[in-house]
Design a protein around this motif. Structure first.
Motif, PDB file in Angstrom:
ATOM      1  N   ALA A   8       0.836  -1.207   0.000  1.00 31.94           N
ATOM      2  CA  ALA A   8       0.000   0.000   0.000  1.00 31.94           C
ATOM      3  C   ALA A   8       0.867   1.253   0.000  1.00 31.94           C
ATOM      4  N   GLU A   9       2.089   1.134   0.502  1.00 30.84           N
ATOM      5  CA  GLU A   9       3.002   2.272   0.562  1.00 30.84           C
ATOM      6  C   GLU A   9       3.610   2.595  -0.808  1.00 30.84           C
ATOM      7  N   VAL A  10       3.667   1.611  -1.703  1.00 30.26           N
ATOM      8  CA  VAL A  10       4.358   1.819  -2.977  1.00 30.26           C
ATOM      9  C   VAL A  10       3.430   1.840  -4.186  1.00 30.26           C
ATOM     10  N   ILE A  11       2.168   1.487  -3.994  1.00 29.46           N
ATOM     11  CA  ILE A  11       1.204   1.501  -5.091  1.00 29.46           C
ATOM     12  C   ILE A  11       0.227   2.638  -4.851  1.00 29.46           C
ATOM     13  N   SER A  12       0.057   3.475  -5.860  1.00 29.10           N
ATOM     14  CA  SER A  12      -0.800   4.650  -5.752  1.00 29.10           C
ATOM     15  C   SER A  12      -2.268   4.237  -5.814  1.00 29.10           C
ATOM     16  N   MET A  13      -3.047   4.766  -4.882  1.00 24.46           N
ATOM     17  CA  MET A  13      -4.483   4.514  -4.883  1.00 24.46           C
ATOM     18  C   MET A  13      -5.215   5.840  -4.852  1.00 24.46           C
ATOM     19  N   ALA A  14      -6.237   5.949  -5.685  1.00 25.15           N
ATOM     20  CA  ALA A  14      -7.088   7.136  -5.645  1.00 25.15           C
ATOM     21  C   ALA A  14      -7.801   7.124  -4.309  1.00 25.15           C
ATOM     22  N   GLU A  15      -8.180   8.292  -3.837  1.00 30.37           N
ATOM     23  CA  GLU A  15      -8.890   8.372  -2.560  1.00 30.37           C
ATOM     24  C   GLU A  15     -10.124   7.477  -2.600  1.00 30.37           C
ATOM     25  N   GLN A  16     -10.274   6.679  -1.570  1.00 25.12           N
ATOM     26  CA  GLN A  16     -11.404   5.771  -1.456  1.00 25.12           C
ATOM     27  C   GLN A  16     -12.335   6.290  -0.367  1.00 25.12           C
ATOM     28  N   PRO A  17     -13.630   6.309  -0.614  1.00 21.28           N
ATOM     29  CA  PRO A  17     -14.539   6.665   0.481  1.00 21.28           C
ATOM     30  C   PRO A  17     -14.496   5.543   1.519  1.00 21.28           C
ATOM     31  N   PRO A  18     -14.662   5.863   2.801  1.00 19.64           N
ATOM     32  CA  PRO A  18     -14.651   4.820   3.825  1.00 19.64           C
ATOM     33  C   PRO A  18     -15.781   3.823   3.595  1.00 19.64           C
ATOM     34  N   ALA A  19     -15.493   2.563   3.858  1.00 19.25           N
ATOM     35  CA  ALA A  19     -16.520   1.533   3.755  1.00 19.25           C
ATOM     36  C   ALA A  19     -17.516   1.716   4.891  1.00 19.25           C
ATOM     37  N   PRO A  20     -18.739   1.216   4.733  1.00 20.80           N
ATOM     38  CA  PRO A  20     -19.725   1.344   5.816  1.00 20.80           C
ATOM     39  C   PRO A  20     -19.144   0.772   7.103  1.00 20.80           C
ATOM     40  N   GLY A  21     -19.253   1.538   8.189  1.00 21.04           N
ATOM     41  CA  GLY A  21     -18.748   1.091   9.470  1.00 21.04           C
ATOM     42  C   GLY A  21     -17.306   1.474   9.739  1.00 21.04           C
ATOM     43  N   GLU A  22     -16.591   1.961   8.732  1.00 19.79           N
ATOM     44  CA  GLU A  22     -15.204   2.397   8.919  1.00 19.79           C
ATOM     45  C   GLU A  22     -15.191   3.836   9.382  1.00 19.79           C
ATOM     46  N   VAL A  23     -14.187   4.162  10.176  1.00 21.15           N
ATOM     47  CA  VAL A  23     -14.054   5.531  10.655  1.00 21.15           C
ATOM     48  C   VAL A  23     -13.472   6.415   9.563  1.00 21.15           C
ATOM     49  N   GLY A  24     -12.638   5.869   8.734  1.00 19.17           N
ATOM     50  CA  GLY A  24     -11.986   6.616   7.670  1.00 19.17           C
ATOM     51  C   GLY A  24     -10.635   5.993   7.375  1.00 19.17           C
ATOM     52  N   HIS A  25      -9.892   6.581   6.465  1.00 21.33           N
ATOM     53  CA  HIS A  25      -8.618   6.011   6.063  1.00 21.33           C
ATOM     54  C   HIS A  25      -7.639   5.932   7.228  1.00 21.33           C
ATOM     55  N   ASP A  26      -7.679   6.877   8.145  1.00 26.78           N
ATOM     56  CA  ASP A  26      -6.789   6.868   9.297  1.00 26.78           C
ATOM     57  C   ASP A  26      -7.516   6.391  10.543  1.00 26.78           C
ATOM     58  N   GLY A  27      -8.516   5.542  10.359  1.00 30.82           N
ATOM     59  CA  GLY A  27      -9.340   5.053  11.455  1.00 30.82           C
ATOM     60  C   GLY A  27      -8.574   4.165  12.413  1.00 30.82           C
ATOM     61  N   PRO A  28      -9.171   3.061  12.827  1.00 28.02           N
ATOM     62  CA  PRO A  28      -8.595   2.223  13.859  1.00 28.02           C
ATOM     63  C   PRO A  28      -7.171   1.763  13.562  1.00 28.02           C
ATOM     64  N   ARG A  29      -6.857   1.485  12.283  1.00 25.24           N
ATOM     65  CA  ARG A  29      -5.516   1.018  11.931  1.00 25.24           C
ATOM     66  C   ARG A  29      -4.477   2.065  12.282  1.00 25.24           C
ATOM     67  N   GLY A  30      -4.779   3.343  12.045  1.00 22.29           N
ATOM     68  CA  GLY A  30      -3.817   4.415  12.304  1.00 22.29           C
ATOM     69  C   GLY A  30      -3.812   4.879  13.739  1.00 22.29           C
TER      70      GLY A  30
END
Length: 118
Positions: A95-117
């Protein structure tokens, strides 16, 4: 697709390891027949139609990214990436080396920097 992304590859269905060489050949042909472009041009890869993403899809994405880079420094940008694939790419350190377009959070996710971050 924006002006800096004259190339678009759409990947759909169930992808197996046997499908990877054909996807790579499709991207190589697209880049070879496309307009000459300066380095830094983006290749959009739409993965929204991928069914049951697994390690075969990760292999395809990694190889497609390498082909894009070798073709004049282009960047492969993933769009419509299924959440399961994002998780796999993250677990494998890609995920650090492959570019991804901004993804909307999946239902139930806090966001891209949610629990994982957290």
């Amino acid at each position: 697709m924006d002006a800096t992304a004259p190339y678009a590859l759409v990947v759909t269905g169930r992808i197996t390891r046997a499908d990877v060489p054909a996807l790579c050949a499709e991207l190589e042909a697209m880049l070879a027949s496309g307009p000459e472009a300066p380095g830094g041009v983006v290749v959009d890869c739409d993965l929204a139609g991928v069914v049951r993403p697994d390690l075969a899809v990760v292999e395809a994405v990694a190889r497609l990214s390498l082909i894009a880079r070798r073709a004049g420094g282009r960047t492969l940008r993933l769009r419509g990436t299924p959440p399961e694939l994002v998780t796999l790419l993250d677990l494998l350190g890609l995920a650090e080396v492959i570019s991804m377009a901004e993804q909307p959070p999946a239902p139930g996710e806090v966001g891209h920097d949610g629990p994982r971050g957290a």
